[in-house]
Design a protein around this motif. Structure first.
Motif, PDB file in Angstrom:
ATOM      1  N   LYS A   1      -1.773   5.721  -5.734  1.00 36.35           N
ATOM      2  CA  LYS A   1      -2.858   6.039  -6.669  1.00 36.35           C
ATOM      3  C   LYS A   1      -3.206   7.535  -6.579  1.00 36.35           C
ATOM      4  O   LYS A   1      -3.370   8.210  -7.606  1.00 36.35           O
ATOM      5  N   ALA A   2      -3.297   8.033  -5.365  1.00 38.93           N
ATOM      6  CA  ALA A   2      -3.627   9.452  -5.175  1.00 38.93           C
ATOM      7  C   ALA A   2      -2.542  10.340  -5.771  1.00 38.93           C
ATOM      8  O   ALA A   2      -2.821  11.357  -6.420  1.00 38.93           O
ATOM      9  N   ALA A   3      -1.282   9.932  -5.549  1.00 37.31           N
ATOM     10  CA  ALA A   3      -0.166  10.725  -6.069  1.00 37.31           C
ATOM     11  C   ALA A   3      -0.168  10.718  -7.598  1.00 37.31           C
ATOM     12  O   ALA A   3       0.050  11.737  -8.242  1.00 37.31           O
ATOM     13  N   ARG A   4      -0.427   9.540  -8.148  1.00 35.69           N
ATOM     14  CA  ARG A   4      -0.454   9.412  -9.613  1.00 35.69           C
ATOM     15  C   ARG A   4      -1.546  10.305 -10.205  1.00 35.69           C
ATOM     16  O   ARG A   4      -1.349  11.004 -11.192  1.00 35.69           O
ATOM     17  N   LYS A   5      -2.694  10.293  -9.555  1.00 32.03           N
ATOM     18  CA  LYS A   5      -3.831  11.051 -10.071  1.00 32.03           C
ATOM     19  C   LYS A   5      -3.554  12.565 -10.012  1.00 32.03           C
ATOM     20  O   LYS A   5      -3.959  13.321 -10.889  1.00 32.03           O
ATOM     21  N   ALA A   6      -2.835  12.962  -8.946  1.00 32.75           N
ATOM     22  CA  ALA A   6      -2.606  14.400  -8.755  1.00 32.75           C
ATOM     23  C   ALA A   6      -1.457  14.929  -9.612  1.00 32.75           C
ATOM     24  O   ALA A   6      -1.337  16.125  -9.851  1.00 32.75           O
ATOM     25  N   GLN A   7      -0.584  14.017 -10.092  1.00 33.57           N
ATOM     26  CA  GLN A   7       0.690  14.456 -10.672  1.00 33.57           C
ATOM     27  C   GLN A   7       0.510  15.324 -11.920  1.00 33.57           C
ATOM     28  O   GLN A   7       1.166  16.345 -12.075  1.00 33.57           O
TER      29      GLN A   7
ATOM     30  N   HIS B   1      -2.942   7.486   8.147  1.00 32.54           N
ATOM     31  CA  HIS B   1      -2.075   7.981   7.083  1.00 32.54           C
ATOM     32  C   HIS B   1      -2.709   9.213   6.467  1.00 32.54           C
ATOM     33  O   HIS B   1      -3.911   9.394   6.531  1.00 32.54           O
ATOM     34  N   PHE B   2      -1.887  10.052   5.863  1.00 32.95           N
ATOM     35  CA  PHE B   2      -2.417  11.241   5.191  1.00 32.95           C
ATOM     36  C   PHE B   2      -2.390  10.975   3.689  1.00 32.95           C
ATOM     37  O   PHE B   2      -1.330  10.961   3.064  1.00 32.95           O
ATOM     38  N   ILE B   3      -3.556  10.716   3.130  1.00 36.59           N
ATOM     39  CA  ILE B   3      -3.644  10.319   1.726  1.00 36.59           C
ATOM     40  C   ILE B   3      -4.716  11.158   1.035  1.00 36.59           C
ATOM     41  O   ILE B   3      -5.810  11.343   1.588  1.00 36.59           O
ATOM     42  N   LYS B   4      -4.386  11.683  -0.117  1.00 33.42           N
ATOM     43  CA  LYS B   4      -5.325  12.447  -0.931  1.00 33.42           C
ATOM     44  C   LYS B   4      -5.930  13.612  -0.143  1.00 33.42           C
ATOM     45  O   LYS B   4      -7.137  13.852  -0.181  1.00 33.42           O
ATOM     46  N   GLY B   5      -5.086  14.273   0.623  1.00 31.69           N
ATOM     47  CA  GLY B   5      -5.537  15.459   1.344  1.00 31.69           C
ATOM     48  C   GLY B   5      -6.401  15.173   2.555  1.00 31.69           C
ATOM     49  O   GLY B   5      -7.056  16.080   3.081  1.00 31.69           O
ATOM     50  N   GLY B   6      -6.435  13.933   3.031  1.00 33.29           N
ATOM     51  CA  GLY B   6      -7.237  13.657   4.230  1.00 33.29           C
ATOM     52  C   GLY B   6      -6.664  12.491   5.016  1.00 33.29           C
ATOM     53  O   GLY B   6      -5.737  11.807   4.569  1.00 33.29           O
ATOM     54  N   TRP B   7      -7.181  12.297   6.219  1.00 30.33           N
ATOM     55  CA  TRP B   7      -6.681  11.220   7.081  1.00 30.33           C
ATOM     56  C   TRP B   7      -7.365   9.916   6.725  1.00 30.33           C
ATOM     57  O   TRP B   7      -8.573   9.875   6.522  1.00 30.33           O
ATOM     58  N   LYS B   8      -6.584   8.853   6.647  1.00 30.48           N
ATOM     59  CA  LYS B   8      -7.138   7.526   6.390  1.00 30.48           C
ATOM     60  C   LYS B   8      -6.814   6.661   7.606  1.00 30.48           C
ATOM     61  O   LYS B   8      -5.663   6.313   7.852  1.00 30.48           O
TER      62      LYS B   8
ATOM     63  N   VAL C   1      -0.907  15.532  -3.780  1.00 32.59           N
ATOM     64  CA  VAL C   1       0.453  15.953  -4.130  1.00 32.59           C
ATOM     65  C   VAL C   1       1.449  15.442  -3.084  1.00 32.59           C
ATOM     66  O   VAL C   1       2.530  14.969  -3.406  1.00 32.59           O
ATOM     67  N   ILE C   2       1.045  15.524  -1.816  1.00 35.50           N
ATOM     68  CA  ILE C   2       1.865  14.934  -0.750  1.00 35.50           C
ATOM     69  C   ILE C   2       1.035  13.903  -0.009  1.00 35.50           C
ATOM     70  O   ILE C   2      -0.078  14.200   0.438  1.00 35.50           O
ATOM     71  N   ASN C   3       1.573  12.689   0.093  1.00 33.75           N
ATOM     72  CA  ASN C   3       0.900  11.635   0.852  1.00 33.75           C
ATOM     73  C   ASN C   3       1.891  11.076   1.868  1.00 33.75           C
ATOM     74  O   ASN C   3       3.055  10.817   1.517  1.00 33.75           O
ATOM     75  N   ILE C   4       1.448  10.930   3.093  1.00 33.88           N
ATOM     76  CA  ILE C   4       2.333  10.402   4.137  1.00 33.88           C
ATOM     77  C   ILE C   4       1.787   9.051   4.582  1.00 33.88           C
ATOM     78  O   ILE C   4       0.643   8.963   5.046  1.00 33.88           O
ATOM     79  N   VAL C   5       2.613   8.009   4.434  1.00 34.39           N
ATOM     80  CA  VAL C   5       2.237   6.684   4.925  1.00 34.39           C
ATOM     81  C   VAL C   5       3.233   6.321   6.019  1.00 34.39           C
ATOM     82  O   VAL C   5       4.444   6.373   5.795  1.00 34.39           O
ATOM     83  N   THR C   6       2.715   5.984   7.193  1.00 36.70           N
ATOM     84  CA  THR C   6       3.612   5.673   8.311  1.00 36.70           C
ATOM     85  C   THR C   6       3.791   4.159   8.419  1.00 36.70           C
ATOM     86  O   THR C   6       3.000   3.384   7.886  1.00 36.70           O
TER      87      THR C   6
ATOM     88  N   GLY D   1       7.840  19.218 -10.223  1.00 34.82           N
ATOM     89  CA  GLY D   1       6.560  18.796 -10.785  1.00 34.82           C
ATOM     90  C   GLY D   1       6.180  17.367 -10.462  1.00 34.82           C
ATOM     91  O   GLY D   1       5.275  16.810 -11.076  1.00 34.82           O
ATOM     92  N   ASN D   2       6.858  16.776  -9.500  1.00 31.30           N
ATOM     93  CA  ASN D   2       6.515  15.415  -9.075  1.00 31.30           C
ATOM     94  C   ASN D   2       5.528  15.438  -7.927  1.00 31.30           C
ATOM     95  O   ASN D   2       5.384  16.448  -7.232  1.00 31.30           O
ATOM     96  N   THR D   3       4.906  14.306  -7.683  1.00 34.18           N
ATOM     97  CA  THR D   3       4.112  14.139  -6.465  1.00 34.18           C
ATOM     98  C   THR D   3       4.779  13.066  -5.614  1.00 34.18           C
ATOM     99  O   THR D   3       5.628  12.317  -6.095  1.00 34.18           O
ATOM    100  N   VAL D   4       4.377  12.983  -4.350  1.00 34.73           N
ATOM    101  CA  VAL D   4       5.199  12.301  -3.369  1.00 34.73           C
ATOM    102  C   VAL D   4       4.394  11.351  -2.481  1.00 34.73           C
ATOM    103  O   VAL D   4       3.291  11.681  -2.050  1.00 34.73           O
ATOM    104  N   VAL D   5       4.995  10.173  -2.255  1.00 32.77           N
ATOM    105  CA  VAL D   5       4.530   9.299  -1.160  1.00 32.77           C
ATOM    106  C   VAL D   5       5.712   9.183  -0.208  1.00 32.77           C
ATOM    107  O   VAL D   5       6.763   8.656  -0.581  1.00 32.77           O
TER     108      VAL D   5
END
Lengths: 335, 394
Positions: free
Chosen positions: B75-81, B33-40, B215-220, B184-188
């Motif tokens: 959590k990452a999206a909330r923190k970045a928002q 997944h792409f979370i907090k600007g990196g691959w998890k 700001v952008i998180n992708i969960v597959t 001004g939103n962030t996204v999952v």
């Protein structure tokens, strides 16, 4: 149907200049049909715009399609300053459209590849015939007060007869735009029928001057009326109007040809003219013909380009296909 | 050459897929997944395979997002928002313009990857999907710039959960992400399980463009992951495009939660032809309405209503046009219809068509060549269908 198939087979086997179908004899003027014709401009523009993106030919297929386009060109010169020598030069290019090295590389050195015809004014028919020296290449003459068509009717008919007598085997006539613009379809029908009679054995291409007909519906109705009056070809433009051949106009006209064919069984050809100068443009037109009319129309007896500079670009693209790089323009013989 | 001039066939015109395969290889054909600007990527996580529907070839392994992944993304999206909203409209516009340019710069790779993963013709992904994505980012960059003057009293919602379908994977992503970020939103975001690849590539492009982490998180993952997003306590809004059934479920599950909701669902759109229409053009309208993207469009004109008097001529024209459709390798630039998204959907289509025939409809299909392998279905016309037929309703 069998007849059409036989024609196709013969043409595929390499006698493209022979027309095996019966010439369009025309029909009575059916005003119910003409009045019912509708054209949706935005839908036509959309189809015309997307069609060239939907089809693509590459490599040897592209080369074959370009050769086909070349064989359908009415190589044209229609200028006030035409001289016998210029026409001789044009005819030489029409008979030898590709340089021998390109022909050899394509494996066509033993074929008689020519353009579809040469197209000139009446006064140049003689020099053209002389230059062609019996080659099986038709000479087309523009007629009937080309390009404006604003001359007396008897003189127009006489002009056709003179051109036919001088040896032109194809006559490109212009319609009186006022009849189409004013919706006087009976007058257009009668005029075109009289021209067809004057043409006799010569084939008649009917120039609608679509750039001056204002609406696509006028174009469609004029196409239908001219076919009813016995046109062998319908043609977009003289090349002298502000707007000449376009894909949307072509789409409307070829759909009319298709309807006429389905209704009567008669074959009518199509000739876009003016402004088609690149190989890519030419391919877009061929795609349109193949998709809307079918394979049978991709032969010089049913399809022509009215063009002068197109041949040069096709030769350039073919030389690129062979060598992988573009030739400078001065390396190709001029038309 | 003479033979080719005789047949005047189109011949193959394939787009090369090398670039996309090279990109997949560069990730070892396995994605987290792409979370907090990196691959998890977690080794123990469940995963599934994504395939090219035109060939059945496995393209890559995709991770099945679990609760931990969704929690981490939210959590990452909330923190970045806060920081993202704090950039102001102009600041966010700069990022959105950068994303638009990224999409344009990598348009070819995105289009090829989309076609590999989805089966839609390269002509469509190249000329429609990807250019539209770039335009959406440009458009919403413009709105972001105007936020302060045009929407002076508006505030961002916070964290948006977005679930997009497989029919326009990249385009739906653009539709959802661009306006959310502009405001001004962030996204999952969860892409559909059949088509995750362009979303993952897009995440990488965001990172390259310097978008702040989170700001952008992708969960597959499949529907289970989607449900976790829908029910997550710390998400302010759900935006969903997909089936009507799932839409209903989401409405039920979000009721009373205070979550905002946008749903874009399916339909059974009619295509109506009147007797005074330009019939040839109307036929083209039908072609665009129902065979665009193999008919896998929420507003596909799947019901054709023709005035009785012109029925015969219209159907004749339509059949002649259908004979001209070219179905095959979606990578070929000369193809009208590519592959159906998945064998399961192919089966479903076939079942519905057979139900139609059983209920009295007449099936007509053009006699066109189909590839021997892969998930292809002939364009089909069912006549003698009544409004009560299953195929007119579903």
């Amino acid at each position: 149907m069998l007849d059409a198939l036989t024609v196709l087979m013969e043409i595929v086997e390499g006698s493209p200049m022979v027309s095996k179908f019966k010439r369009n004899p025309g029909t009575r003027l059916n005003m119910d049909l003409v009045d019912a014709i509708q054209v949706n401009r935005s839908a036509v523009e959309r189809r015309a715009q997307t069609l060239s993106g939907r089809r693509s030919v590459k490599k040897q297929w592209q080369a074959a399609w370009l050769l086909k386009a070349l064989s359908c060109i009415d190589l044209t010169t229609l200028s006030g300053d035409d001289t016998p020598e210029r026409v001789r030069r044009l005819c030489a290019k029409a008979m030898n459209p590709l340089s021998p090295d390109i022909l050899a590389a394509l494996g066509l050195e033993n074929t008689k590849l020519t353009t579809g015809a040469v197209c000139v004014y009446h006064n140049m028919i003689g020099p053209a015939l002389e230059a062609l020296n019996g080659a099986a290449l038709p000479v087309a003459a523009v007629s009937t007060g080309f390009p404006a068509g604003q001359t007396p009717m008897d003189i127009k008919c006489a002009e056709i007869e003179k051109s036919v007598a001088a040896g032109a085997s194809e006559i490109d006539i212009v319609i009186s735009r006022q009849y189409a613009l004013n919706g006087d379809w009976k007058a257009l029908y009668d005029e075109t029928k009289a021209f067809r009679k004057a043409c006799g054995r010569a084939h008649m291409k009917t120039i609608l001057a679509t750039g001056e007909l204002k609406t696509l519906r006028n174009v469609a109705r004029a196409s239908a009326v001219c076919m009813m009056a016995g046109a062998d070809f319908i043609k977009t433009s003289t090349g002298k109007e502000p707007v000449n051949a376009t894909l949307p106009v072509s789409l409307v006209m070829v759909r009319m040809i298709r309807d006429y064919h389905q209704r009567t069984g008669h074959y009518v050809g199509y000739k876009p003219a003016g402004g088609i100068s690149t190989a890519k443009d030419a391919l877009s037109y061929l795609f349109l013909i193949k998709e809307e009319l079918g394979r049978r129309w991709l032969e010089p007896d049913l399809f022509r380009f009215g063009a002068s500079s197109l041949l040069g670009d096709i030769e350039r693209q073919l030389s690129h296909y062979i060598t992988g790089s573009y030739a400078a323009s001065y390396r190709q013989a001029m038309a | 050459m003479i033979e080719l001039m005789g047949t005047m066939e189109y011949g193959p015109a394939p787009e090369s897929a090398d670039q996309a395969h090279a990109w997949l290889d560069s990730h070892g054909r396995a994605f987290g997944h792409f979370i907090k600007g990196g691959w998890k990527i977690s080794q123990r996580a469940k995963s599934f395979k994504t395939r090219n529907p035109a060939t059945g070839q496995v393209l890559a392994t995709i991770s099945q997002g679990d609760r931990g992944d969704v929690d981490a993304a939210v959590k990452a999206a909330r923190k970045a928002q806060k920081g993202w909203a704090g950039l102001g409209g102009h600041g966010r516009a700069r990022h959105l313009y950068a994303l638009a340019r990224q999409v344009q710069k990598h348009a070819r790779l995105l289009a090829v990857l989309e076609t590999l993963d989805n089966g839609k013709p390269i002509r469509e992904s190249r000329d429609i999907d990807v250019p539209l994505v770039a335009r959406h980012f440009y458009h919403h960059a413009g709105w972001a710039q105007l936020m302060e003057s045009e929407f002076p009293d508006h505030v961002p919602l916070g964290v948006i959960g977005q679930i997009v379908p497989w029919n326009f994977p990249m385009l739906m992503l653009g539709w959802k992400i661009a306006p959310a970020l502009a405001a001004g939103n962030t996204v999952v975001l969860k892409p559909a399980e059949y088509t995750s690849l362009t979303a993952l590539l897009f995440a990488e492009l965001c990172d390259e463009a310097g978008l702040p982490p989170g700001v952008i998180n992708i969960v597959t993952g499949d529907g289970r992951t989607g449900e976790m997003i829908v029910n997550h306590k710390d998400i302010n809004k759900i935006a969903f495009t997909g089936s009507t059934d799932v839409g209903r479920l989401i409405r039920q599950q979000t009721a009373g939660s205070g979550k905002k909701l946008t749903l874009e669902l399916g339909g059974k759109s009619p295509f109506i032809v009147f007797p005074d229409a330009d019939l040839d053009s109307a036929v083209e309208g039908v072609v665009d309405a129902i065979w665009f993207n193999q008919g896998q469009v929420c507003c596909a004109g799947s019901r054709l209503l023709v005035q009785e008097g012109i029925q015969k001529i219209f159907i004749t024209k339509l059949k002649a046009r259908m004979e001209k459709l070219r179905i095959g390798d979606p990578m070929d630039k000369c193809i009208d219809m590519g592959a159906i998204i998945d064998p399961a959907h192919h089966k479903q289509i076939d079942k519905l068509v057979k139900t139609g025939v059983r209920e009295g409809a007449t099936l007509w299909q053009p006699d066109c060549a189909l590839p021997k392998k892969g998930c292809f279905y002939r364009p089909s016309l069912l006549e003698n269908v009544t409004p009560s037929s299953t195929v007119a309703q579903q």
